[in-house]
Design a protein around this motif. Structure first.
Motif, PDB file in Angstrom:
ATOM      1  N   ILE A 208      47.024  -7.728 -64.676  1.00 52.51           N
ATOM      2  CA  ILE A 208      47.427  -8.457 -65.877  1.00 52.51           C
ATOM      3  C   ILE A 208      46.396  -8.247 -66.975  1.00 52.51           C
ATOM      4  CG2 ILE A 208      48.031 -10.721 -66.841  1.00 52.51           C
ATOM      5  CD1 ILE A 208      48.462 -11.683 -63.916  1.00 52.51           C
ATOM      6  N   ILE A 209      46.860  -8.020 -68.190  1.00 55.71           N
ATOM      7  CA  ILE A 209      45.981  -8.036 -69.358  1.00 55.71           C
ATOM      8  C   ILE A 209      46.462  -9.159 -70.265  1.00 55.71           C
ATOM      9  CG2 ILE A 209      45.111  -6.774 -71.352  1.00 55.71           C
ATOM     10  CD1 ILE A 209      45.407  -4.201 -69.813  1.00 55.71           C
ATOM     11  N   MET A 210      45.569 -10.127 -70.487  1.00 55.60           N
ATOM     12  CA  MET A 210      45.925 -11.332 -71.238  1.00 55.60           C
ATOM     13  C   MET A 210      45.007 -11.486 -72.446  1.00 55.60           C
ATOM     14  SD  MET A 210      46.209 -15.245 -69.754  1.00 55.60           S
ATOM     15  CE  MET A 210      44.446 -15.593 -69.677  1.00 55.60           C
ATOM     16  N   SER A 211      45.550 -12.003 -73.539  1.00 57.22           N
ATOM     17  CA  SER A 211      44.761 -12.159 -74.769  1.00 57.22           C
ATOM     18  C   SER A 211      43.826 -13.358 -74.684  1.00 57.22           C
ATOM     19  CB  SER A 211      45.690 -12.281 -75.976  1.00 57.22           C
ATOM     20  OG  SER A 211      46.563 -13.381 -75.834  1.00 57.22           O
ATOM     21  N   VAL A 212      42.999 -13.504 -75.713  1.00 49.16           N
ATOM     22  CA  VAL A 212      41.925 -14.488 -75.747  1.00 49.16           C
ATOM     23  C   VAL A 212      42.439 -15.914 -75.535  1.00 49.16           C
ATOM     24  CG1 VAL A 212      42.083 -14.774 -78.252  1.00 49.16           C
ATOM     25  CG2 VAL A 212      39.906 -15.228 -77.108  1.00 49.16           C
ATOM     26  N   VAL A 213      41.614 -16.718 -74.850  1.00 47.31           N
ATOM     27  CA  VAL A 213      41.918 -18.128 -74.604  1.00 47.31           C
ATOM     28  C   VAL A 213      40.989 -18.993 -75.465  1.00 47.31           C
ATOM     29  CG1 VAL A 213      41.931 -19.997 -72.911  1.00 47.31           C
ATOM     30  CG2 VAL A 213      42.664 -17.693 -72.231  1.00 47.31           C
TER      31      VAL A 213
END
Length: 245
Positions: A126-131
């Motif tokens: 998974i590649i997820m954007s900034v939190v």
């Protein structure tokens, strides 16, 4: 497997477009997450499910929804990777590894072959954007994220029992807890979920390329690797020329 020049150029163009779609977001860090599904205490039906792409897509859908709802992120992109598996080996009634056989000079004729383990099962990249964890935890606290504090983080203990020096470590543990809340993921196995921060475009590019490695090395169709139905990629954009240099 060596790709034909035409196929290699086409695959590189796809990778370029995927990279551009994420990098245009231009807010770091991204998160690279690897989720491995447990085979412990599974019956034959459940083990076979881990080899079925339809089941993995359903799991991806659940993972994506939980990540989106818990962390209020804009981008969650899913890739599935199929395991080659390995064959169990036995010597005089004891299970042994390839290294045991070499180290102890075990006679090859006396090695008994057992079952293939994890053959054809999948894991998810998974590649997820900034939190923005401070925003997520600001009153009123996101109730879905709040529930994650009772789950296990990277150290195998509940997040609520840990002391954190900064919000980055807390975020990594909450992501771990979120992924471990899925039934097919072991909550107490340290390597079931691995989370890495991607701080630069180069980090993003490198990890995207790794997600597509079976396309380059084994000739697997990228449609079998990228779960478009459970990602924020615009598939129609893949036909457009890339501006990546």
């Amino acid at each position: 497997m060596k790709l034909l020049t035409k196929d290699l150029m086409s695959l590189q163009a796809v990778e370029d477009n995927l990279y551009n779609q994420m990098n245009e977001y231009n807010t770091y860090p991204f998160y690279y997450i690897v989720v491995t599904y447990t085979t412990r205490d599974k019956n034959i039906f459940e083990l076979n499910n881990l080899k079925r792409l339809e089941h993995i897509h359903k799991t991806n859908r659940l993972l994506r929804r939980k990540l989106k709802e818990s962390f209020e992120v804009d981008i969650v992109n899913m890739f599935q990777e199929r395991h080659k598996g390995y064959q169990e080996k036995w010597y005089k009634g004891d299970q042994v590894s390839d290294w045991d056989i070499i180290r102890d000079f075990m006679p090859k004729d006396d090695i008994q072959l057992g079952d293939m383990v994890n053959n054809g099962t999948y894991h998810t990249n998974i590649i997820m954007s900034v939190v923005d964890i401070e925003e997520v935890l600001s009153p009123p606290i996101n109730r879905r994220c709040k529930k994650l504090f009772s789950g296990n983080g990277r150290q195998g203990i509940p997040v609520e029992n840990c002391i954190y020096q900064d919000s980055d470590d807390l975020t990594l543990d909450l992501i771990n807890s979120c992924c471990r809340s899925i039934e097919d993921v072991a909550s107490d196995y340290s390597k079931a979920v691995v989370v890495e921060e991607l701080h630069t475009p180069e980090d993003l590019r490198h990890n995207l390329h790794y997600c597509l490695k079976d396309c380059y090395e084994k000739g697997v169709d990228w449609n079998q690797i990228i779960d478009f139905d459970n990602s924020d990629f615009f598939k129609e954009d893949l036909c457009k020329p890339s501006n990546y240099v």
